[in-house]
Design a protein around this motif. Structure first.
Motif, PDB file in Angstrom:
ATOM      1  N   ALA A 124       0.833  -1.210   0.000  1.00 45.17           N
ATOM      2  CA  ALA A 124       0.000   0.000   0.000  1.00 45.17           C
ATOM      3  C   ALA A 124       0.864   1.255   0.000  1.00 45.17           C
ATOM      4  O   ALA A 124       0.567   2.224  -0.715  1.00 45.17           O
ATOM      5  CB  ALA A 124      -0.923  -0.008   1.218  1.00 45.17           C
ATOM      6  N   ALA A 125       1.955   1.245   0.776  1.00 46.56           N
ATOM      7  CA  ALA A 125       2.857   2.400   0.810  1.00 46.56           C
ATOM      8  C   ALA A 125       3.532   2.607  -0.539  1.00 46.56           C
ATOM      9  O   ALA A 125       3.676   3.747  -1.016  1.00 46.56           O
ATOM     10  CB  ALA A 125       3.898   2.214   1.910  1.00 46.56           C
ATOM     11  N   VAL A 126       3.941   1.512  -1.178  1.00 46.74           N
ATOM     12  CA  VAL A 126       4.577   1.606  -2.493  1.00 46.74           C
ATOM     13  C   VAL A 126       3.584   2.139  -3.525  1.00 46.74           C
ATOM     14  O   VAL A 126       3.902   3.024  -4.330  1.00 46.74           O
ATOM     15  CB  VAL A 126       5.125   0.235  -2.921  1.00 46.74           C
ATOM     16  N   GLU A 127       2.377   1.601  -3.505  1.00 43.48           N
ATOM     17  CA  GLU A 127       1.365   2.041  -4.486  1.00 43.48           C
ATOM     18  C   GLU A 127       1.044   3.524  -4.312  1.00 43.48           C
ATOM     19  O   GLU A 127       0.922   4.257  -5.305  1.00 43.48           O
ATOM     20  CB  GLU A 127       0.109   1.202  -4.341  1.00 43.48           C
ATOM     21  N   GLN A 128       0.924   3.975  -3.091  1.00 44.39           N
ATOM     22  CA  GLN A 128       0.644   5.393  -2.854  1.00 44.39           C
ATOM     23  C   GLN A 128       1.765   6.277  -3.397  1.00 44.39           C
ATOM     24  O   GLN A 128       1.508   7.332  -3.988  1.00 44.39           O
ATOM     25  CB  GLN A 128       0.440   5.628  -1.365  1.00 44.39           C
ATOM     26  N   PHE A 129       3.012   5.846  -3.216  1.00 38.13           N
ATOM     27  CA  PHE A 129       4.150   6.610  -3.748  1.00 38.13           C
ATOM     28  C   PHE A 129       4.081   6.647  -5.274  1.00 38.13           C
ATOM     29  O   PHE A 129       4.275   7.709  -5.887  1.00 38.13           O
ATOM     30  CB  PHE A 129       5.457   5.975  -3.280  1.00 38.13           C
ATOM     31  N   LEU A 130       3.829   5.500  -5.896  1.00 39.14           N
ATOM     32  CA  LEU A 130       3.764   5.439  -7.364  1.00 39.14           C
ATOM     33  C   LEU A 130       2.651   6.340  -7.899  1.00 39.14           C
ATOM     34  O   LEU A 130       2.824   6.997  -8.931  1.00 39.14           O
ATOM     35  CB  LEU A 130       3.537   3.996  -7.808  1.00 39.14           C
ATOM     36  N   LEU A 131       1.531   6.374  -7.213  1.00 41.08           N
ATOM     37  CA  LEU A 131       0.434   7.224  -7.667  1.00 41.08           C
ATOM     38  C   LEU A 131       0.753   8.705  -7.482  1.00 41.08           C
ATOM     39  O   LEU A 131       0.380   9.537  -8.321  1.00 41.08           O
ATOM     40  CB  LEU A 131      -0.846   6.855  -6.911  1.00 41.08           C
ATOM     41  N   ARG A 132       1.459   9.042  -6.409  1.00 43.90           N
ATOM     42  CA  ARG A 132       1.837  10.447  -6.187  1.00 43.90           C
ATOM     43  C   ARG A 132       2.806  10.944  -7.238  1.00 43.90           C
ATOM     44  O   ARG A 132       2.750  12.100  -7.668  1.00 43.90           O
ATOM     45  CB  ARG A 132       2.478  10.615  -4.800  1.00 43.90           C
ATOM     46  N   HIS A 133       3.736  10.091  -7.636  1.00 46.52           N
ATOM     47  CA  HIS A 133       4.813  10.528  -8.534  1.00 46.52           C
ATOM     48  C   HIS A 133       4.664  10.000  -9.960  1.00 46.52           C
ATOM     49  O   HIS A 133       5.517  10.294 -10.807  1.00 46.52           O
ATOM     50  CB  HIS A 133       6.163  10.056  -7.975  1.00 46.52           C
ATOM     51  N   GLY A 134       3.603   9.272 -10.232  1.00 47.68           N
ATOM     52  CA  GLY A 134       3.504   8.575 -11.511  1.00 47.68           C
ATOM     53  C   GLY A 134       2.877   9.333 -12.643  1.00 47.68           C
ATOM     54  O   GLY A 134       2.733   8.785 -13.745  1.00 47.68           O
ATOM     55  N   ASP A 135       2.469  10.565 -12.419  1.00 49.03           N
ATOM     56  CA  ASP A 135       1.928  11.396 -13.492  1.00 49.03           C
ATOM     57  C   ASP A 135       0.799  10.678 -14.232  1.00 49.03           C
ATOM     58  O   ASP A 135       0.729  10.672 -15.463  1.00 49.03           O
ATOM     59  CB  ASP A 135       3.047  11.765 -14.470  1.00 49.03           C
ATOM     60  N   GLY A 136      -0.084  10.037 -13.453  1.00 47.65           N
ATOM     61  CA  GLY A 136      -1.250   9.399 -14.050  1.00 47.65           C
ATOM     62  C   GLY A 136      -1.034   7.984 -14.544  1.00 47.65           C
ATOM     63  O   GLY A 136      -1.964   7.371 -15.094  1.00 47.65           O
ATOM     64  N   LEU A 137       0.162   7.425 -14.390  1.00 44.77           N
ATOM     65  CA  LEU A 137       0.422   6.062 -14.845  1.00 44.77           C
ATOM     66  C   LEU A 137      -0.375   5.063 -14.008  1.00 44.77           C
ATOM     67  O   LEU A 137      -0.512   5.209 -12.802  1.00 44.77           O
ATOM     68  CB  LEU A 137       1.909   5.735 -14.744  1.00 44.77           C
ATOM     69  N   ALA A 138      -0.879   4.031 -14.676  1.00 41.29           N
ATOM     70  CA  ALA A 138      -1.642   2.995 -13.976  1.00 41.29           C
ATOM     71  C   ALA A 138      -0.696   2.064 -13.232  1.00 41.29           C
ATOM     72  O   ALA A 138       0.400   1.743 -13.714  1.00 41.29           O
ATOM     73  CB  ALA A 138      -2.477   2.200 -14.976  1.00 41.29           C
ATOM     74  N   VAL A 139      -1.116   1.612 -12.062  1.00 39.18           N
ATOM     75  CA  VAL A 139      -0.360   0.643 -11.274  1.00 39.18           C
ATOM     76  C   VAL A 139      -1.077  -0.697 -11.370  1.00 39.18           C
ATOM     77  O   VAL A 139      -2.247  -0.822 -11.003  1.00 39.18           O
ATOM     78  CB  VAL A 139      -0.235   1.076  -9.803  1.00 39.18           C
ATOM     79  N   GLU A 140      -0.370  -1.694 -11.900  1.00 42.74           N
ATOM     80  CA  GLU A 140      -0.929  -3.037 -12.065  1.00 42.74           C
ATOM     81  C   GLU A 140      -0.632  -3.861 -10.821  1.00 42.74           C
ATOM     82  O   GLU A 140       0.489  -3.877 -10.327  1.00 42.74           O
ATOM     83  CB  GLU A 140      -0.299  -3.694 -13.300  1.00 42.74           C
ATOM     84  N   ARG A 141      -1.630  -4.554 -10.308  1.00 40.35           N
ATOM     85  CA  ARG A 141      -1.442  -5.440  -9.164  1.00 40.35           C
ATOM     86  C   ARG A 141      -1.407  -6.886  -9.644  1.00 40.35           C
ATOM     87  O   ARG A 141      -2.100  -7.250 -10.596  1.00 40.35           O
ATOM     88  CB  ARG A 141      -2.579  -5.261  -8.164  1.00 40.35           C
ATOM     89  N   PHE A 142      -0.601  -7.702  -8.981  1.00 41.66           N
ATOM     90  CA  PHE A 142      -0.565  -9.119  -9.310  1.00 41.66           C
ATOM     91  C   PHE A 142      -0.281  -9.926  -8.051  1.00 41.66           C
ATOM     92  O   PHE A 142       0.242  -9.412  -7.064  1.00 41.66           O
ATOM     93  CB  PHE A 142       0.478  -9.414 -10.397  1.00 41.66           C
ATOM     94  N   SER A 143      -0.628 -11.196  -8.116  1.00 35.16           N
ATOM     95  CA  SER A 143      -0.476 -12.097  -6.981  1.00 35.16           C
ATOM     96  C   SER A 143      -1.132 -11.480  -5.747  1.00 35.16           C
ATOM     97  O   SER A 143      -2.167 -10.805  -5.848  1.00 35.16           O
ATOM     98  CB  SER A 143       1.008 -12.410  -6.750  1.00 35.16           C
ATOM     99  N   THR A 144      -0.556 -11.655  -4.581  1.00 31.50           N
ATOM    100  CA  THR A 144      -1.167 -11.141  -3.360  1.00 31.50           C
ATOM    101  C   THR A 144      -0.824  -9.672  -3.134  1.00 31.50           C
ATOM    102  O   THR A 144      -1.681  -8.885  -2.741  1.00 31.50           O
ATOM    103  CB  THR A 144      -0.678 -11.945  -2.153  1.00 31.50           C
ATOM    104  N   THR A 145       0.434  -9.295  -3.394  1.00 35.01           N
ATOM    105  CA  THR A 145       0.885  -7.941  -3.061  1.00 35.01           C
ATOM    106  C   THR A 145       1.773  -7.317  -4.135  1.00 35.01           C
ATOM    107  O   THR A 145       2.261  -6.201  -3.944  1.00 35.01           O
ATOM    108  CB  THR A 145       1.695  -7.966  -1.744  1.00 35.01           C
ATOM    109  N   GLY A 146       2.007  -8.009  -5.240  1.00 32.08           N
ATOM    110  CA  GLY A 146       2.904  -7.490  -6.263  1.00 32.08           C
ATOM    111  C   GLY A 146       2.350  -6.271  -6.980  1.00 32.08           C
ATOM    112  O   GLY A 146       1.133  -6.107  -7.128  1.00 32.08           O
ATOM    113  N   LEU A 147       3.272  -5.424  -7.448  1.00 35.27           N
ATOM    114  CA  LEU A 147       2.906  -4.191  -8.152  1.00 35.27           C
ATOM    115  C   LEU A 147       3.815  -3.995  -9.359  1.00 35.27           C
ATOM    116  O   LEU A 147       5.002  -4.329  -9.315  1.00 35.27           O
ATOM    117  CB  LEU A 147       3.050  -2.984  -7.222  1.00 35.27           C
ATOM    118  N   LYS A 148       3.253  -3.434 -10.415  1.00 39.38           N
ATOM    119  CA  LYS A 148       4.036  -3.136 -11.615  1.00 39.38           C
ATOM    120  C   LYS A 148       3.538  -1.829 -12.213  1.00 39.38           C
ATOM    121  O   LYS A 148       2.325  -1.602 -12.316  1.00 39.38           O
ATOM    122  CB  LYS A 148       3.894  -4.265 -12.645  1.00 39.38           C
TER     123      LYS A 148
END
Length: 442
Positions: free
Chosen positions: A32-56
């Motif tokens: 959750a902390a990683v995803e929040q950082f990616l959304l803050r700095h990602g300039d609208g890029l989508a964050v893909e979730r996989f497995s239980t906790t993976g992010l891309k």
């Protein structure tokens, strides 16, 4: 440490991860902390979730019409290791980031934010993705077995799980990260260090219980079988090759023994490691024969279960040339280690390297022993500023260092290789995906 907003934010996140370690496939707070950082700095890029906790997260291609354009993934690991002796370990789980994975996350996030905010990703000669994988440490196996039975995971390692799910189908090469234990002589990075692969065996000795004082003669001592087995493994070391870093470390993870009952059941767990995959299978067969012989010698039986750990990791020397060039141009990082060859540590970067060119950038800035009670970060300036800066610059030119032809094997090839030395979970055999090819190069 520099007080610019990004470095302060990354340090705060890394500190928070250190204070809240989570084990593999349970890194929900971390993700959750990683995803929040990616959304803050990602300039609208989508964050893909996989497995239980993976992010891309995937940056757009800077040259979508170029058929020769390749995509590279920066890979960081979310989980902690179990090391309950560490003073900062979670008292409930024994989890602690004595592996340094919390800093991998910080480095990858810092690079991501730098490249997006500056727009430098558009100047890179390779397209970029960032993948945050769960469960690199091969621990907490009973929990993972339950997750497998519940259909939530298939592989105990996060990278093989991601490979099965197709997370790396659009990736041509990968850069992994890892901390170096022990205080280094100056700001240090390491490249070209290969790792061992391993299998994990659960060896269950079965005897017959009886009263240990009144009637031990009617019993068959399973603990004696386990003792004979571990002794046999120790004596067998003389016949094991030294050049391929064979390691065997038997432990008794739990026991039902009491002093007035002849033990009827004892379980021994052991890994079997080597940098040579074929020899790994040979040593594993010797371990099985030793277990069977020790049980038979003392009148008992044995049941052996083999779980695939990870494949040996052979770093791509061509791709690592980009790090060598970046180091030579860097005035902050003063020491490069590139001559260790291989060590007997293991990681699921080896499984990823089976499919595609993969390298691992290791970095100093820590004191103490990896996985030990004294491991800690002592140079955040190096770990969280200098290393991300080096990695960001390196990624801009990595496309020119890709080997040609580009080696590539499919997930189906991976499963076939594993099946030759260890059982493969039934769920690991999905129908072949359209993107897969059995060709070695493309």
């Amino acid at each position: 440490m520099h007080a610019d907003p990004l470095s302060s934010e990354v340090l705060a996140l890394v500190t928070d991860l250190w204070e809240h370690p989570e084990l593999g496939y349970s890194e929900h707070r971390t993700a959750a902390a990683v995803e929040q950082f990616l959304l803050r700095h990602g300039d609208g890029l989508a964050v893909e979730r996989f497995s239980t906790t993976g992010l891309k997260v995937t940056l757009p291609s800077a040259a979508p019409d170029d058929p020769e354009r390749r995509r590279l993934a920066v890979v960081a690991e979310l989980d902690a290791v179990i090391s309950p002796a560490h003073p900062d370990a979670d008292p409930a789980t024994g989890a602690v980031h004595a592996c340094g994975h919390h800093t991998q996350v910080g480095i990858a996030l810092s690079v991501f934010a730098q490249l997006v905010s500056s727009g430098d990703w558009e100047r890179a000669d390779v397209d970029l993705s960032f993948v945050f994988v769960p469960a690199e440490e091969f621990v907490d196996l009973a929990h993972r077995e339950q997750l497998r039975e519940d259909g939530e995971i298939t592989w105990f390692g996060g990278k093989p799980e991601a490979m099965m799910l197709g997370v790396f189908d659009d990736i041509d090469a990968a850069v992994c990260l890892h901390a170096i234990g022990g205080l280094q002589d100056g700001p240090t990075i390491e490249i070209d260090c290969d790792l061992a692969g391993f299998l994990y065996k659960t060896v269950e000795f079965e005897g017959v219980a009886s009263h240990a004082g009144l009637d031990p003669f009617s019993g068959t001592n399973a603990y004696a079988m386990a003792t004979l087995f571990t002794t046999a493994l120790g004596l067998a070391r003389q016949q094991l090759r030294e050049d391929v870093l064979v390691r065997i470390n038997p432990v008794i993870p739990s026991t039902e023994m009491t002093t007035n009952v002849v033990p009827h059941r004892v379980t021994v767990g052991t890994d079997v490691r080597s940098t040579d995959l074929a020899y790994l299978g040979e040593v594993a067969a010797r371990v099985d024969r030793a277990a069977e012989g020790c049980a038979a010698a003392l009148g008992g039986t044995v049941r052996i279960t083999t779980e695939m750990g990870y494949l040996p990791f052979v770093q791509d020397r061509t791709l690592n040339g980009a790090f060598r060039e970046a180091f030579e141009a860097d005035d902050r990082i003063t020491r490069l280690i590139d001559d260790r060859g291989a060590i007997a540590a293991a990681g699921d970067a080896g499984d990823l390297s089976f499919m595609m060119p993969t390298v691992q950038l290791s970095y100093g800035g820590f004191d103490g022993t990896i996985h030990g009670r004294d491991f800690r970060m002592v140079d955040p300036e190096h770990v969280l500023i200098a290393v991300p800066r080096l990695l960001a610059r390196t990624l801009l030119t990595m496309g020119s260092h890709l080997p040609s032809p580009l080696p590539r094997r499919s997930y189906a090839d991976y499963v076939e290789t594993i099946a030759a030395i260890a059982p493969v979970p039934d769920q690991a055999l999905p129908a072949q995906r359209p993107s897969e090819s059995s060709q070695e190069t493309r």
